[in-house]
Structures are given as C-alpha cells and as structure tokens.
Scaffold this active site. Structure first.
Site, PDB file in Angstrom:
ATOM      1  N   HIS A  52      57.368   4.279 -36.635  1.00  0.00           N
ATOM      2  CA  HIS A  52      57.529   4.255 -38.206  1.00  0.00           C
ATOM      3  C   HIS A  52      57.397   5.469 -38.669  1.00  0.00           C
ATOM      4  O   HIS A  52      58.144   5.641 -39.984  1.00  0.00           O
ATOM      5  CB  HIS A  52      56.429   3.306 -38.934  1.00  0.00           C
ATOM      6  CG  HIS A  52      56.808   1.742 -38.115  1.00  0.00           C
ATOM      7  ND1 HIS A  52      55.602   0.859 -38.200  1.00  0.00           N
ATOM      8  CD2 HIS A  52      57.710   1.198 -37.452  1.00  0.00           C
ATOM      9  CE1 HIS A  52      56.139  -0.212 -37.519  1.00  0.00           C
ATOM     10  NE2 HIS A  52      57.169  -0.011 -37.167  1.00  0.00           N
ATOM     11  N   PHE A  59      52.856  -1.150 -31.904  1.00  0.00           N
ATOM     12  CA  PHE A  59      52.743   0.143 -31.663  1.00  0.00           C
ATOM     13  C   PHE A  59      53.363   1.087 -32.746  1.00  0.00           C
ATOM     14  O   PHE A  59      53.977   2.273 -32.478  1.00  0.00           O
ATOM     15  CB  PHE A  59      53.295   0.677 -30.229  1.00  0.00           C
ATOM     16  CG  PHE A  59      52.905  -0.360 -29.193  1.00  0.00           C
ATOM     17  CD1 PHE A  59      51.402  -0.787 -29.160  1.00  0.00           C
ATOM     18  CD2 PHE A  59      53.973  -0.960 -28.569  1.00  0.00           C
ATOM     19  CE1 PHE A  59      51.464  -1.766 -28.219  1.00  0.00           C
ATOM     20  CE2 PHE A  59      53.694  -1.834 -27.536  1.00  0.00           C
ATOM     21  CZ  PHE A  59      52.326  -2.380 -27.479  1.00  0.00           C
ATOM     22  N   CYS A  60      53.470   0.486 -33.974  1.00  0.00           N
ATOM     23  CA  CYS A  60      54.110   1.127 -35.215  1.00  0.00           C
ATOM     24  C   CYS A  60      55.647   1.554 -34.863  1.00  0.00           C
ATOM     25  O   CYS A  60      56.114   2.625 -35.074  1.00  0.00           O
ATOM     26  CB  CYS A  60      53.465   2.345 -35.520  1.00  0.00           C
ATOM     27  SG  CYS A  60      51.738   2.276 -36.196  1.00  0.00           S
ATOM     28  N   ALA A  61      56.298   0.678 -34.112  1.00  0.00           N
ATOM     29  CA  ALA A  61      57.713   0.887 -33.664  1.00  0.00           C
ATOM     30  C   ALA A  61      58.151  -0.520 -33.816  1.00  0.00           C
ATOM     31  O   ALA A  61      58.903  -0.973 -32.983  1.00  0.00           O
ATOM     32  CB  ALA A  61      57.845   1.518 -32.476  1.00  0.00           C
TER      33      ALA A  61
END
Ligand SMILES: Cc1ncc(COP(=O)(O)O)c(C=O)c1O
Length: 475
Positions: free
Chosen positions: A136, A383-385
C-alpha cells in the site's frame, strides 16, 4: 578515544554462522499456554531484530552523540561526520552517484515514497504506472499525486510483462513514472528490474523501485545516468536491515529535489528567512527538515558494513537453503496451501518470504496458535498489500465487496489473507522444524480450542490468557 564505525567488523570477519549468537534476544523466552519457550522470529519481512555489533556501535556512538550540522562543539562535529559518513556508505551500497543523485533520510520507506510523490513533477493527464503487486505504501501515495494505472499479474502471481508492455504502448509518453516493488513482501518474487527500467525509459518515463524488501536480500546497483536500465529513484528501510532505530532512505535525481520548495518546511531547510521570504538551502538538508534520526542513520551505516563483511553470496545461499527446506517441509503437510513459486529448486531466485493458508482454519487463528502455543512469531492478514493478496487468493469482486461491508460494520473476522513466514540471516533449520512440528500438531487437532475471536480486530486470543508486559520490560 576515537571511534571507528567499522573497527570490529574489520578486526574480526563475521560469518553467517556467527549471527545466531550475535543476535540481540537470541535466547529470549516468552510466555505461552504451556509455559515459557524460546522465541522464534519468522516475521523478518516486517522488521528485523539487531545484532550485537550494531547495538555496540550505537552505544559507543551515544558517547559522542550530539545534534548535527550547525553545532560547533567536538561532539556535534563528530556526530555530523558519522551522519554524513553513513550517507556515503548508503550511496556506495546502492551504486548511487552523489554528483547527480542525492540520499535523503526520512522516517521509513512509506514516508520516503510520500515525499517523492509530493516532489515528483506531474502535470494534468500524466500517468503513474504501478502494479497489482505493490505494498500500500507504493500505491496510496501515488493516488494522491495523480492518475494511476495498474499493470496486472500473470496466473503465477508475477507481474505480467505482457500487460506492462501493453500499458506502455497504450499510454506511451503520458507515463511519467513507473513505480514498482523490487521484491514482493507476500510471495517473495524478485522483479526483473533491468527489464522494467529499460522499457520505462524507452517511453521517457522514470522508474522508482520500492526496495523495502529487496535491499536487505540482494545487491542493488542504480547504474549510471546514461544506462537505460538505471534506477532513477530508490526507497528502502533500515528497520528491515537489522537497524531497528528508524530511518527510511530515498535516493533520487538531485534535479527532482533542486527545483521547487522542500516537501516539509521548518528548521534546517533554509539559508535565510525574512518575514516575507525563505531561501532554501542545498540538498540533502533541503529535504531533511528538522533534526534527523542521527542514531538511526549511524546504525544503518553499521548494518550496511555488516552486510559487506558477510558478503552477498553467503547471505543469499543461507536464505535459499532455509527457503528450500521450508518449502519442502510445508509441501508435505496436506492442509497447507502455498502461494507463489513453491518449487524448492527456485529458492535462490526469490526471497525467503512464504505465504500460506491452512485447511479451513482462519489465517489469524493459525498465527495465534503458532504464537500462543509455539512461541513462533509470524504475520497474518494481507500484509498491507490487499489488491495483491486478494488477487493471488482469487477473491472475487463480490466476495471483496461483502468483506468491505463487514469492515464498515467493524467486523474484521472474514478478512481475506494468509499466514506469512519470512526469514532473517540468523534463522536456522531447527527453527523451521519447530514451525513444522506445530503445524503437524494443528493438523492433528492438538491445540487449545479455547481461542476467542475479537471481531473488531480480527484477532484470536486464548480465553483467560493474560500477560503483564511490564513484567518483561519495564517502562
Ligand atoms: C514492499 C514494501 N514496501 C514498503 C513497505 C513500507 O515500509 P515502512 O514500514 O518502512 O514504511 C514495506 C513494509 O513492509 C514493504 O514490504
């Protein structure tokens, strides 16, 4: 007595096999449902712990610590020297040419990308081309900066070179920047940076590499200005490189930051201030407003020295061995679904970042059992993705929309995701065996059934299990 940041490393050559013993916290025991156990850290893609020589360097530097640049005292001068020496070490580490490029220190990789997104010159109609693989931090800042287009993925979860070339053909010179990760924090795929850079430059675009994952694992060479495979902007983080004292790094063309106003204004960025005007100082100070993280920068310099002492070949081989072994073991557990390249023979061509799911069990529950019963630290979720994880998990649009509705109602219990293990230089096969043993236990139902789901957080905690953290670390 003068300090030399590199003394110890130069005196005794440190090898990979020394690292478990040099790790700070190597024998830390933590509470579990079945008593205290030695902690296993498989969350290195998030942050790495540190090693004794780096911590020692920080402690010895603290004797000399003072604010940098404009202090006249000896300590300030020494601190300024160490700070700038670390900047040179960083430049050398990534092959930057300080005549044309500048190394700017920030708080972390996210802040570094945000800074670039505010300083990169864009006009109406310009496009930033990024990919569906991004963290992100290499996605959201660009949405604020301008129009973003995404390169899709191939079936195996790698970035589609075909789609990349198609997007270049469709948008051509409207694309001003290609923003792409050096390696994935979900699948550990390493991207073909030479290819993406060369093609980006062919349409006149610049290229940013988010090397938060790549920099701790592979050598990076930004290459000379006249090389089409050059990297124009590079970002990475010290806390993923065994220097958990802060600091993000942005390396980029001086030209970008010479023009215009600094991204953040205040102390340190000016030569002269009148009540009407401010006259900006030179780079890099122009882009490092306020007091920088001096200790963090010095620790990073020391961490890079440690890398240089170990040598890339040894580091890559060690990680590849662990990755191949983990994949072999994980593949033998029928409940485990692995994502990305699951072939152990390819372990040296990827990072030691492995994501998986376990039968029908929620990823957050598997992670909780590993932690509360096995003392094994992993990460679970997206995982911020999120776009990438949804894509490799093949979450449909409809399912995605349903999750959004639940989240808006503060229910995170059905967040799509996976469990992620990620290796550091100090991890061992024995530690992987501990993980595998725990997974076998989970497969046979040999775990506590008393976990309670906190819907708002999407986390599982064993019923009645309470820890007084103050007993372990006083503050
Ligand atoms: C690929 C990637 N980019 C960016 C970041 C953000 O790094 P930081 O937390 O240092 O801002 C991360 C962190 O996990 C990452 O894995």
């Amino acid at each position: 007595m003068p300090i030399h940041l590199d003394t110890e490393l130069q005196k005794h050559k440190i090898s990979i096999t020394d690292l478990p013993n040099l790790l700070i916290g190597t024998d830390t025991v933590v509470p579990t449902l079945n008593g205290h156990k030695r902690y296993v850290n498989f969350d290195n893609a998030a942050s790495t712990p540190t090693f004794q020589p780096i911590a020692d360097a920080v402690i010895s530097f603290l004797r000399w610590y003072s604010n940098v640049h404009r202090g006249t005292g000896f300590k300030s001068q020494l601190s300024s020297w160490a700070f700038e020496r670390s900047r040179d070490i960083v430049a050398e580490f990534v092959g930057a040419d300080l005549n044309k490029q500048v190394v700017i220190f920030s708080m972390n990789a996210t802040e570094a990308i945000n800074k670039l997104s505010r300083r990169f010159p864009l006009k109406q109609g310009n496009i930033i081309l990024t990919t569906l693989m991004e963290h992100h931090s290499n996605e959201l800042p660009w949405r604020r900066a301008g129009k973003v287009e995404h390169v899709g993925l191939d079936d195996d979860g790698t970035i589609s070179k075909y789609d990349f070339l198609s997007k270049l053909a469709v948008f051509g010179s409207r694309i001003k920047l290609v923003a792409i990760s050096g390696a994935s924090n979900v699948t550990g795929y390493i991207n073909d940076l030479d290819f993406f850079a060369e093609k980006a430059h062919d349409v006149g675009a610049k290229i940013l590499i988010d090397a938060a994952q790549l920099a701790p694992h592979r050598p990076i060479d930004m290459k000379p200005h006249d090389d089409k495979r050059r990297i124009d902007y590079l970002v990475f983080s010290a806390h993923k490189m065994y220097a958990p004292f802060g600091v993000g790094i942005l390396v980029g063309d001086k030209e970008t930051f010479e023009q215009g106003d600094p991204e953040t204004v205040g102390g340190g960025v000016v030569d002269m201030v009148t009540l009407e005007d401010a006259y900006w100082t030179d780079l890099p100070e122009k882009e490092e407003a306020g007091t920088p993280d001096i200790v963090g920068v010095v620790a990073l310099g020391k961490a890079i020295r440690l890398f240089q002492s170990l040598g890339w070949e040894a580091m890559i081989q060690h990680e590849a061995k662990l990755t191949a072994y983990a994949l072999q073991q994980l593949k033998q557990i029928p409940e485990v679904t692995l994502y990305g390249d699951i072939n152990p023979a390819n372990a040296a061509q990827r990072l030691g970042v492995i994501s998986f799911n376990f039968g029908d069990l929620p990823h957050a529950l598997v992670a909780a059992i590993l932690s509360y019963e096995g003392a094994i630290g992993v990460r679970a979720g997206c995982f911020c993705a999120q776009p990438y994880v949804k894509s490799i998990l093949r979450v449909s649009d409809k399912e995605g929309e349903a999750v959004v509705r639940q989240i808006l109602e503060r229910d995170r219990s059905n967040l799509p995701g996976a469990v992620r293990i990620s290796f550091g230089l100090y991890n061992s096969k024995d530690e992987i065996d501990r993980l595998i043993e725990m997974l076998h236990k989970i497969a046979s139902g040999d775990y506590s059934r008393e976990y309670v789901l906190n819907k708002e957080k999407g986390e599982y905690v064993p019923k009645g299990f309470q820890v007084e953290f103050g007993e372990y670390f006083g503050l």
